[in-house]
Design a protein around this motif. Structure first.
Motif, PDB file in Angstrom:
ATOM      1  N   MET A   1       2.630   1.629  -3.459  1.00  0.00           N
ATOM      2  CA  MET A   1       1.735   2.044  -4.537  1.00  0.00           C
ATOM      3  C   MET A   1       1.468   3.540  -4.504  1.00  0.00           C
ATOM      4  O   MET A   1       1.244   4.163  -5.545  1.00  0.00           O
ATOM      5  CB  MET A   1       0.407   1.287  -4.444  1.00  0.00           C
TER       6      MET A   1
ATOM      7  N   THR B   1      -5.925   2.725  -6.668  1.00  0.00           N
ATOM      8  CA  THR B   1      -6.231   1.845  -5.539  1.00  0.00           C
ATOM      9  C   THR B   1      -7.690   1.925  -5.110  1.00  0.00           C
ATOM     10  O   THR B   1      -8.153   1.086  -4.339  1.00  0.00           O
ATOM     11  CB  THR B   1      -5.333   2.198  -4.336  1.00  0.00           C
TER      12      THR B   1
ATOM     13  N   PRO C   1      -4.552  -2.700  -8.776  1.00  0.00           N
ATOM     14  CA  PRO C   1      -3.551  -2.861  -7.712  1.00  0.00           C
ATOM     15  C   PRO C   1      -3.869  -4.016  -6.762  1.00  0.00           C
ATOM     16  O   PRO C   1      -2.954  -4.701  -6.303  1.00  0.00           O
ATOM     17  CB  PRO C   1      -3.600  -1.509  -6.985  1.00  0.00           C
ATOM     18  N   SER C   2      -5.144  -4.242  -6.460  1.00  0.00           N
ATOM     19  CA  SER C   2      -5.481  -5.346  -5.550  1.00  0.00           C
ATOM     20  C   SER C   2      -5.155  -6.693  -6.181  1.00  0.00           C
ATOM     21  O   SER C   2      -4.705  -7.623  -5.481  1.00  0.00           O
ATOM     22  CB  SER C   2      -6.960  -5.282  -5.165  1.00  0.00           C
TER      23      SER C   2
ATOM     24  N   ARG D   1       0.833  -1.207   0.000  1.00  0.00           N
ATOM     25  CA  ARG D   1       0.000   0.000   0.000  1.00  0.00           C
ATOM     26  C   ARG D   1       0.864   1.252   0.000  1.00  0.00           C
ATOM     27  O   ARG D   1       0.612   2.204  -0.762  1.00  0.00           O
ATOM     28  CB  ARG D   1      -0.933  -0.011   1.211  1.00  0.00           C
TER      29      ARG D   1
END
Length: 319
Positions: free
Chosen positions: A20, A110, A138-139, A17
């Motif tokens: 990113m 995100t 992103p996940s 996280r």
């Protein structure tokens, strides 16, 4: 090489996280290529070369026939993303025709797929049959990272994962008074005070979430005492106590669902959330079962089946 354990996965989630938040443009593209190269043996990263550029691709998966195009702006702009998408798609079809069957639009948002991007993918699929289109978020990229061996994750982030097993007592301090209440009240003498219309834990919800028979039986037995939680929350001064606990359980469950491999592991880690990882006495462990049964039945942990769901429908969709 060993994979990540649960605590390491939770640490890497936070690390991902934070990383990113600083990945834009070519930095995001390079990170994506590194993750894919570690995750897929057939992935070929495409680097810009001289005056021919990258021929409208940032990567190719040879076996699956997927072409990847990255878009990682620092600030999302609907008009620019539309122009980028159209340019990449046109370039890929003209310069790499026959090399791919699926066009994958990789983004760094995100918050999720922007409605504009979803519309672009849907329209492109209608306009370019039989070519397929899909996003990579992103996940989804994070899930690929979490499946990597520990050493490769450390190489990817350029840092050691400083997670070590520690012993700790009560994990969720706010629940300690509730556990004390259950230990005191969950006695044979109090069985006569159980309400006649006591709820039963939902067999359908347990089936939907694929809990093992051992966990189902534990929840069924514990459910006989969940009325004690209502008694407790009805008599605490803080009227938000129940909702606060439910919010905490729900948020932690959602984190666990992303890193745990089985439903039973989720139940196990929720136990750590409440009790810590020190071995508790049997009375407190039984109190924990009651807490989990209560928040399971009230839908604060695990997912409720959608309307009309039945086990036969799931099996039919998988066949």
């Amino acid at each position: 090489m060993n994979g990540l354990n649960f605590l390491e996965k939770m640490y890497v989630k936070a690390l991902f996280r934070d990383r990113m938040a600083d990945l834009h443009g070519s930095a995001f593209e390079s990170f994506f290529q590194n993750v894919m190269s570690l995750s897929h043996d057939d992935f070929v990263p495409v680097r810009t070369h001289g005056n021919i550029g990258d021929l409208s691709a940032d990567g190719l998966s040879l076996h699956s026939g997927k072409l990847y195009a990255c878009y990682g702006p620092e600030v999302f702009d609907a008009k620019k993303v539309e122009e980028k998408f159209a340019s990449d798609l046109e370039g890929a079809m003209s310069k790499r025709g026959g090399e791919f069957t699926t066009f994958v639009f990789v983004h760094n948002d995100t918050r999720g797929l922007h409605p504009k991007v979803a519309s672009l993918l849907a329209q492109a699929r209608r306009d370019h049959v039989p070519l397929l289109f899909e996003p990579l978020s992103p996940s989804q990229l994070r899930q690929k990272v979490l499946r990597l061996p520990r050493g490769e994750v450390e190489d990817l982030f350029g840092a050691e994962i400083p997670v070590h097993d520690v012993a700790y007592g009560i994990g969720l301090a706010d629940v300690k008074p509730l556990l004390d209440h259950l230990v005191e009240k969950r006695t044979p003498a109090n069985r006569q005070h159980r309400p006649p219309n006591l709820l039963q834990v939902s067999d359908q919800k347990m089936e939907y979430n694929r809990l093992s028979e051992d966990e189902r039986e534990t929840l069924r037995l514990a459910m006989m005492h969940t009325y004690l939680l209502d008694d407790y929350y009805d008599n605490v001064a803080d009227v938000t106590a129940r909702d606060d606990a439910a919010d905490g359980f729900r948020a932690y469950y959602q984190e666990l669902a992303e890193v745990c491999t089985t439903p039973d592991q989720i139940v196990y880690e929720l136990g750590h959330y409440v009790l810590g990882n020190l071995r508790a006495d049997r009375a407190r462990e039984r109190a924990l079962d009651v807490v989990l049964a209560y928040f399971f039945e009230t839908c604060d942990i695990f997912d409720a089946p959608p309307p009309g769901w039945a086990p036969a429908l799931r099996e039919a969709s998988m066949s």
